[in-house]
Design a protein around this motif. Structure first.
Motif, PDB file in Angstrom:
ATOM      1  N   ARG A 248      36.504  40.950   8.523  1.00 22.68           N
ATOM      2  CA  ARG A 248      37.369  39.920   9.107  1.00 22.68           C
ATOM      3  C   ARG A 248      38.693  40.514   9.587  1.00 22.68           C
ATOM      4  N   ASP A 249      39.166  41.536   8.872  1.00 23.72           N
ATOM      5  CA  ASP A 249      40.393  42.207   9.297  1.00 23.72           C
ATOM      6  C   ASP A 249      40.144  43.051  10.539  1.00 23.72           C
ATOM      7  N   LEU A 250      38.948  43.650  10.622  1.00 23.75           N
ATOM      8  CA  LEU A 250      38.596  44.417  11.813  1.00 23.75           C
ATOM      9  C   LEU A 250      38.491  43.509  13.035  1.00 23.75           C
ATOM     10  N   LEU A 251      37.950  42.313  12.842  1.00 23.42           N
ATOM     11  CA  LEU A 251      37.845  41.363  13.955  1.00 23.42           C
ATOM     12  C   LEU A 251      39.236  40.965  14.452  1.00 23.42           C
ATOM     13  N   LYS A 252      40.158  40.759  13.539  1.00 25.66           N
ATOM     14  CA  LYS A 252      41.527  40.435  13.937  1.00 25.66           C
ATOM     15  C   LYS A 252      42.151  41.581  14.729  1.00 25.66           C
ATOM     16  N   THR A 253      41.857  42.803  14.307  1.00 26.55           N
ATOM     17  CA  THR A 253      42.376  43.975  15.020  1.00 26.55           C
ATOM     18  C   THR A 253      41.783  44.064  16.416  1.00 26.55           C
ATOM     19  N   MET A 254      40.475  43.787  16.544  1.00 30.98           N
ATOM     20  CA  MET A 254      39.828  43.796  17.858  1.00 30.98           C
ATOM     21  C   MET A 254      40.506  42.811  18.802  1.00 30.98           C
ATOM     22  N   HIS A 255      40.721  41.604  18.328  1.00 37.49           N
ATOM     23  CA  HIS A 255      41.313  40.558  19.179  1.00 37.49           C
ATOM     24  C   HIS A 255      42.785  40.837  19.481  1.00 37.49           C
ATOM     25  N   ARG A 256      43.387  41.750  18.735  1.00 38.34           N
ATOM     26  CA  ARG A 256      44.781  42.092  19.001  1.00 38.34           C
ATOM     27  C   ARG A 256      44.928  43.200  20.039  1.00 38.34           C
ATOM     28  N   ILE A 257      43.935  44.120  20.115  1.00 42.38           N
ATOM     29  CA  ILE A 257      44.136  45.293  20.969  1.00 42.38           C
ATOM     30  C   ILE A 257      43.073  45.465  22.064  1.00 42.38           C
ATOM     31  N   ASP A 258      41.914  44.801  21.966  1.00 44.27           N
ATOM     32  CA  ASP A 258      40.882  44.964  22.995  1.00 44.27           C
ATOM     33  C   ASP A 258      41.182  44.052  24.195  1.00 44.27           C
ATOM     34  N   ALA A 259      41.256  44.643  25.365  1.00 41.98           N
ATOM     35  CA  ALA A 259      41.667  43.896  26.569  1.00 41.98           C
ATOM     36  C   ALA A 259      40.678  42.776  26.901  1.00 41.98           C
ATOM     37  N   LYS A 260      39.374  43.052  26.815  1.00 43.37           N
ATOM     38  CA  LYS A 260      38.377  42.034  27.153  1.00 43.37           C
ATOM     39  C   LYS A 260      38.445  40.847  26.193  1.00 43.37           C
ATOM     40  N   LEU A 261      38.530  41.127  24.898  1.00 39.28           N
ATOM     41  CA  LEU A 261      38.594  40.037  23.921  1.00 39.28           C
ATOM     42  C   LEU A 261      39.872  39.220  24.090  1.00 39.28           C
ATOM     43  N   ILE A 262      40.969  39.872  24.413  1.00 39.37           N
ATOM     44  CA  ILE A 262      42.224  39.150  24.649  1.00 39.37           C
ATOM     45  C   ILE A 262      42.077  38.207  25.845  1.00 39.37           C
ATOM     46  N   ALA A 263      41.475  38.725  26.935  1.00 38.81           N
ATOM     47  CA  ALA A 263      41.306  37.903  28.149  1.00 38.81           C
ATOM     48  C   ALA A 263      40.348  36.747  27.897  1.00 38.81           C
ATOM     49  N   TRP A 264      39.238  37.012  27.211  1.00 42.48           N
ATOM     50  CA  TRP A 264      38.275  35.946  26.934  1.00 42.48           C
ATOM     51  C   TRP A 264      38.862  34.897  25.997  1.00 42.48           C
ATOM     52  N   SER A 265      39.657  35.311  25.035  1.00 46.84           N
ATOM     53  CA  SER A 265      40.288  34.354  24.124  1.00 46.84           C
ATOM     54  C   SER A 265      41.248  33.441  24.897  1.00 46.84           C
ATOM     55  N   GLN A 266      41.952  34.003  25.865  1.00 48.82           N
ATOM     56  CA  GLN A 266      42.856  33.194  26.691  1.00 48.82           C
ATOM     57  C   GLN A 266      42.073  32.221  27.569  1.00 48.82           C
ATOM     58  N   ASP A 267      40.937  32.714  28.112  1.00 50.89           N
ATOM     59  CA  ASP A 267      40.098  31.824  28.936  1.00 50.89           C
ATOM     60  C   ASP A 267      39.495  30.714  28.088  1.00 50.89           C
TER      61      ASP A 267
END
Length: 297
Positions: free
Chosen positions: A100-119
Protein backbone atom coordinates in the motif's frame (compact mmCIF):
# COMPACT_ATOMS: atom_id res chain seq x y z
CA UNK A 1 41.57 -17.34 27.06
CA UNK A 2 40.33 -14.53 29.29
CA UNK A 3 41.52 -15.42 32.79
CA UNK A 4 44.30 -17.93 32.08
CA UNK A 5 46.31 -16.93 29.02
CA UNK A 6 44.79 -13.41 28.92
CA UNK A 7 44.60 -13.46 25.13
CA UNK A 8 42.89 -10.80 23.01
CA UNK A 9 39.93 -12.03 20.97
CA UNK A 10 39.30 -11.57 17.25
CA UNK A 11 35.94 -12.53 15.71
CA UNK A 12 35.26 -12.70 11.97
CA UNK A 13 31.51 -12.14 12.06
CA UNK A 14 29.47 -13.57 9.18
CA UNK A 15 26.40 -14.80 11.04
CA UNK A 16 22.74 -14.66 10.07
CA UNK A 17 21.27 -14.99 13.54
CA UNK A 18 18.50 -17.09 15.05
CA UNK A 19 15.82 -18.37 12.65
CA UNK A 20 13.32 -19.38 15.32
CA UNK A 21 12.79 -22.78 13.69
CA UNK A 22 12.51 -26.16 15.38
CA UNK A 23 16.11 -27.06 14.49
CA UNK A 24 17.52 -23.96 16.17
CA UNK A 25 15.37 -24.56 19.23
CA UNK A 26 16.51 -28.19 19.42
CA UNK A 27 20.18 -27.16 19.05
CA UNK A 28 19.73 -24.62 21.89
CA UNK A 29 21.01 -21.71 19.81
CA UNK A 30 19.51 -19.18 22.21
CA UNK A 31 21.24 -20.75 25.21
CA UNK A 32 24.64 -20.78 23.55
CA UNK A 33 24.11 -17.21 22.33
CA UNK A 34 23.49 -16.09 25.90
CA UNK A 35 26.67 -17.90 26.99
CA UNK A 36 28.65 -15.90 24.42
CA UNK A 37 27.14 -12.67 25.77
CA UNK A 38 27.99 -13.63 29.37
CA UNK A 39 31.63 -14.30 28.47
CA UNK A 40 32.03 -11.19 26.33
CA UNK A 41 30.54 -9.05 29.10
CA UNK A 42 33.33 -10.01 31.49
CA UNK A 43 36.17 -10.27 28.97
CA UNK A 44 39.16 -8.24 30.20
CA UNK A 45 41.25 -8.28 27.01
CA UNK A 46 40.69 -6.36 23.74
CA UNK A 47 37.95 -7.85 21.56
CA UNK A 48 37.81 -7.02 17.83
CA UNK A 49 34.74 -7.92 15.76
CA UNK A 50 35.19 -7.64 11.99
CA UNK A 51 32.56 -8.17 9.29
CA UNK A 52 34.55 -9.45 6.26
CA UNK A 53 33.88 -8.76 2.56
CA UNK A 54 30.42 -9.97 1.48
CA UNK A 55 29.78 -10.91 5.11
CA UNK A 56 26.59 -10.12 6.99
CA UNK A 57 25.79 -9.74 10.67
CA UNK A 58 22.05 -10.05 11.22
CA UNK A 59 19.35 -10.59 13.79
CA UNK A 60 20.26 -12.24 17.06
CA UNK A 61 23.88 -12.57 15.95
CA UNK A 62 24.18 -8.78 15.99
CA UNK A 63 22.73 -8.68 19.50
CA UNK A 64 25.24 -11.30 20.68
CA UNK A 65 28.22 -9.32 19.31
CA UNK A 66 27.07 -5.76 19.95
CA UNK A 67 30.02 -3.73 21.23
CA UNK A 68 27.77 -2.16 23.89
CA UNK A 69 27.96 -5.47 25.78
CA UNK A 70 31.47 -4.50 26.90
CA UNK A 71 32.25 -1.04 25.48
CA UNK A 72 35.58 -0.78 27.27
CA UNK A 73 37.01 -3.83 25.49
CA UNK A 74 34.86 -4.56 22.44
CA UNK A 75 35.27 -2.78 19.10
CA UNK A 76 33.36 -3.53 15.89
CA UNK A 77 34.64 -2.95 12.36
CA UNK A 78 33.40 -3.75 8.86
CA UNK A 79 34.74 -4.11 5.33
CA UNK A 80 33.51 -1.75 2.61
CA UNK A 81 31.47 -4.56 0.98
CA UNK A 82 29.88 -5.97 4.13
CA UNK A 83 26.40 -5.52 5.53
CA UNK A 84 24.97 -5.38 9.04
CA UNK A 85 21.66 -4.83 10.78
CA UNK A 86 19.07 -6.55 12.91
CA UNK A 87 16.64 -7.04 10.00
CA UNK A 88 17.49 -7.93 6.41
CA UNK A 89 16.33 -5.44 3.71
CA UNK A 90 13.43 -7.65 2.59
CA UNK A 91 12.24 -7.92 6.19
CA UNK A 92 12.38 -4.15 6.69
CA UNK A 93 10.31 -3.62 3.51
CA UNK A 94 7.68 -6.12 4.67
CA UNK A 95 7.26 -4.13 7.88
CA UNK A 96 7.94 -0.51 6.95
CA UNK A 97 7.21 -0.28 3.20
CA UNK A 98 4.35 -2.57 2.28
CA UNK A 99 2.43 -2.74 -1.00
CA UNK A 100 0.00 0.00 0.00
CA UNK A 101 2.94 2.31 0.66
CA UNK A 102 4.45 1.39 -2.71
CA UNK A 103 1.15 2.24 -4.41
CA UNK A 104 1.16 5.65 -2.76
CA UNK A 105 4.71 6.19 -3.99
CA UNK A 106 3.70 5.21 -7.54
CA UNK A 107 0.83 7.70 -7.58
CA UNK A 108 3.18 10.39 -6.28
CA UNK A 109 5.97 10.06 -8.86
CA UNK A 110 4.70 8.13 -11.94
CA UNK A 111 3.60 10.56 -14.65
CA UNK A 112 0.95 8.27 -16.18
CA UNK A 113 -0.69 7.45 -12.85
CA UNK A 114 -0.71 11.13 -11.89
CA UNK A 115 -2.40 12.07 -15.19
CA UNK A 116 -4.95 9.24 -14.99
CA UNK A 117 -5.78 10.11 -11.37
CA UNK A 118 -6.47 13.70 -12.45
CA UNK A 119 -8.63 12.50 -15.34
CA UNK A 120 -10.52 10.14 -13.04
CA UNK A 121 -11.32 13.02 -10.68
CA UNK A 122 -12.94 14.90 -13.58
CA UNK A 123 -15.14 12.01 -14.77
CA UNK A 124 -18.52 10.98 -13.42
CA UNK A 125 -18.38 8.09 -10.98
CA UNK A 126 -19.66 4.86 -12.55
CA UNK A 127 -19.35 6.06 -16.13
CA UNK A 128 -17.68 4.09 -18.90
CA UNK A 129 -14.74 6.51 -19.00
CA UNK A 130 -14.18 6.15 -15.26
CA UNK A 131 -14.16 2.36 -15.58
CA UNK A 132 -11.59 2.47 -18.39
CA UNK A 133 -9.32 4.81 -16.40
CA UNK A 134 -9.56 2.61 -13.31
CA UNK A 135 -8.66 -0.47 -15.37
CA UNK A 136 -5.68 1.37 -16.84
CA UNK A 137 -4.55 2.46 -13.36
CA UNK A 138 -4.87 -1.10 -12.01
CA UNK A 139 -2.89 -2.50 -14.94
CA UNK A 140 -0.18 0.14 -14.51
CA UNK A 141 0.09 -0.61 -10.78
CA UNK A 142 0.57 -4.34 -11.51
CA UNK A 143 3.33 -3.55 -14.01
CA UNK A 144 5.19 -1.22 -11.67
CA UNK A 145 4.82 -3.13 -8.40
CA UNK A 146 7.70 -5.63 -8.95
CA UNK A 147 10.03 -2.80 -9.98
CA UNK A 148 9.12 -0.69 -6.97
CA UNK A 149 9.58 -3.65 -4.66
CA UNK A 150 13.13 -4.14 -5.95
CA UNK A 151 13.89 -0.44 -5.54
CA UNK A 152 12.48 -0.41 -2.01
CA UNK A 153 14.66 -3.41 -1.03
CA UNK A 154 17.72 -1.66 -2.47
CA UNK A 155 16.77 1.49 -0.56
CA UNK A 156 16.51 -0.50 2.68
CA UNK A 157 19.87 -2.15 1.93
CA UNK A 158 21.52 1.29 1.83
CA UNK A 159 20.82 1.60 5.56
CA UNK A 160 22.94 -1.52 6.21
CA UNK A 161 26.10 -0.32 4.45
CA UNK A 162 29.34 0.17 6.42
CA UNK A 163 29.22 3.94 5.86
CA UNK A 164 25.78 4.16 7.41
CA UNK A 165 26.76 1.86 10.30
CA UNK A 166 29.75 4.11 11.02
CA UNK A 167 27.60 7.26 10.83
CA UNK A 168 25.18 5.75 13.39
CA UNK A 169 28.03 4.71 15.71
CA UNK A 170 27.31 0.99 15.32
CA UNK A 171 30.89 0.30 14.23
CA UNK A 172 34.11 2.09 15.14
CA UNK A 173 35.54 2.32 11.64
CA UNK A 174 35.27 0.99 8.09
CA UNK A 175 38.41 -1.07 7.39
CA UNK A 176 38.99 -2.40 3.84
CA UNK A 177 40.01 -6.04 3.68
CA UNK A 178 43.19 -5.19 1.73
CA UNK A 179 44.60 -3.09 4.59
CA UNK A 180 42.95 -4.88 7.52
CA UNK A 181 46.01 -6.90 8.57
CA UNK A 182 48.18 -3.78 8.90
CA UNK A 183 45.43 -1.80 10.58
CA UNK A 184 44.57 -4.41 13.19
CA UNK A 185 48.23 -5.12 13.95
CA UNK A 186 48.83 -1.51 15.03
CA UNK A 187 45.42 -1.24 16.68
CA UNK A 188 46.01 -4.38 18.76
CA UNK A 189 49.54 -3.34 19.74
CA UNK A 190 48.23 0.05 20.83
CA UNK A 191 45.39 -1.46 22.87
CA UNK A 192 47.70 -3.95 24.60
CA UNK A 193 50.23 -1.26 25.48
CA UNK A 194 47.42 1.01 26.65
CA UNK A 195 45.93 -1.68 28.87
CA UNK A 196 49.32 -2.31 30.48
CA UNK A 197 49.51 1.33 31.53
CA UNK A 198 45.89 1.23 32.70
CA UNK A 199 46.79 -1.73 34.91
CA UNK A 200 49.60 0.30 36.50
CA UNK A 201 47.15 3.10 37.21
CA UNK A 202 44.55 0.66 38.54
CA UNK A 203 47.09 -1.02 40.84
CA UNK A 204 47.99 2.31 42.46
CA UNK A 205 44.53 3.88 42.32
CA UNK A 206 41.85 1.16 42.50
CA UNK A 207 39.20 3.84 43.06
CA UNK A 208 39.62 5.27 39.56
CA UNK A 209 37.17 4.22 36.86
CA UNK A 210 38.03 3.23 33.29
CA UNK A 211 37.01 6.70 32.11
CA UNK A 212 39.24 8.31 34.74
CA UNK A 213 42.24 6.30 33.58
CA UNK A 214 41.52 7.33 29.99
CA UNK A 215 41.49 10.99 31.05
CA UNK A 216 44.83 10.55 32.83
CA UNK A 217 46.38 8.85 29.80
CA UNK A 218 45.16 11.60 27.49
CA UNK A 219 46.56 14.25 29.82
CA UNK A 220 49.99 12.57 29.82
CA UNK A 221 49.75 12.29 26.03
CA UNK A 222 49.01 16.01 25.63
CA UNK A 223 51.83 16.90 28.05
CA UNK A 224 54.23 15.34 25.54
CA UNK A 225 53.23 17.96 22.97
CA UNK A 226 50.53 16.00 21.16
CA UNK A 227 47.00 17.19 20.47
CA UNK A 228 43.82 15.61 21.82
CA UNK A 229 42.63 15.02 18.23
CA UNK A 230 45.65 12.77 17.55
CA UNK A 231 44.58 10.40 20.35
CA UNK A 232 42.87 8.24 17.68
CA UNK A 233 46.12 7.88 15.72
CA UNK A 234 47.21 4.35 16.64
CA UNK A 235 50.72 4.71 15.18
CA UNK A 236 51.40 7.91 17.13
CA UNK A 237 49.93 6.70 20.43
CA UNK A 238 51.73 3.35 20.17
CA UNK A 239 55.06 5.12 19.58
CA UNK A 240 54.40 7.34 22.61
CA UNK A 241 53.45 4.40 24.83
CA UNK A 242 56.64 2.57 23.86
CA UNK A 243 58.95 5.59 24.18
CA UNK A 244 57.56 6.66 27.57
CA UNK A 245 57.17 3.15 28.97
CA UNK A 246 59.78 3.70 31.70
CA UNK A 247 58.10 6.87 32.97
CA UNK A 248 54.66 5.35 33.51
CA UNK A 249 55.66 3.54 36.69
CA UNK A 250 56.89 6.76 38.31
CA UNK A 251 53.81 8.63 37.12
CA UNK A 252 51.61 5.92 38.65
CA UNK A 253 53.50 6.19 41.94
CA UNK A 254 52.83 9.93 41.91
CA UNK A 255 49.13 9.16 41.65
CA UNK A 256 49.43 6.85 44.65
CA UNK A 257 50.41 9.84 46.77
CA UNK A 258 46.77 10.91 46.59
CA UNK A 259 45.74 7.90 48.66
CA UNK A 260 45.09 8.78 52.28
CA UNK A 261 48.12 8.05 54.51
CA UNK A 262 46.74 7.14 57.90
CA UNK A 263 49.01 8.23 60.75
CA UNK A 264 51.69 9.59 58.41
CA UNK A 265 53.65 12.59 59.67
CA UNK A 266 56.19 12.84 56.85
CA UNK A 267 57.28 16.52 56.60
CA UNK A 268 57.14 16.62 52.79
CA UNK A 269 53.71 14.98 52.51
CA UNK A 270 52.16 18.28 51.40
CA UNK A 271 54.68 18.59 48.59
CA UNK A 272 53.92 15.03 47.47
CA UNK A 273 50.20 15.80 47.40
CA UNK A 274 50.74 18.97 45.40
CA UNK A 275 53.05 17.23 42.92
CA UNK A 276 50.51 14.45 42.35
CA UNK A 277 47.54 16.83 42.10
CA UNK A 278 49.31 18.98 39.51
CA UNK A 279 49.41 15.98 37.15
CA UNK A 280 45.66 15.34 37.34
CA UNK A 281 43.06 16.78 34.91
CA UNK A 282 41.85 20.29 35.77
CA UNK A 283 38.34 19.08 36.52
CA UNK A 284 39.67 16.55 39.03
CA UNK A 285 41.89 19.22 40.59
CA UNK A 286 38.87 21.50 41.08
CA UNK A 287 36.88 18.70 42.73
CA UNK A 288 39.74 17.93 45.12
CA UNK A 289 40.09 21.63 45.99
CA UNK A 290 36.38 21.82 46.80
CA UNK A 291 36.63 18.77 49.09
CA UNK A 292 39.62 20.27 50.90
CA UNK A 293 37.79 23.56 51.44
CA UNK A 294 34.78 21.68 52.82
CA UNK A 295 36.94 19.69 55.27
CA UNK A 296 38.93 22.71 56.42
CA UNK A 297 35.77 24.74 56.95
Amino acid sequence: FNNGEELPLFILADWRGFSGGMRDMFDEILKFGSMIVDNLRTYKQPVFIYIPPEGELRGGAWVVLDSMINPQMMEMYADTNSRGGVLEPAGIVEIKYRDRDLLKTMHRIDAKLIAWSQDLAKTTSGSQDAKQIKDAITQREKELLPLYQQVSIKFADLHDTPGRMHAKGSIRQVVPWATSRRYFYHRLQRRLAEERVRKLIKDTRPDLSYTDSTTILQKWFVEKGHTVESWDDDHLVLAWLRDDDASFSSRSRDLQQLIHHEGSETPDIADAYLAAISKLPLETQRKLAEKLRAQLG
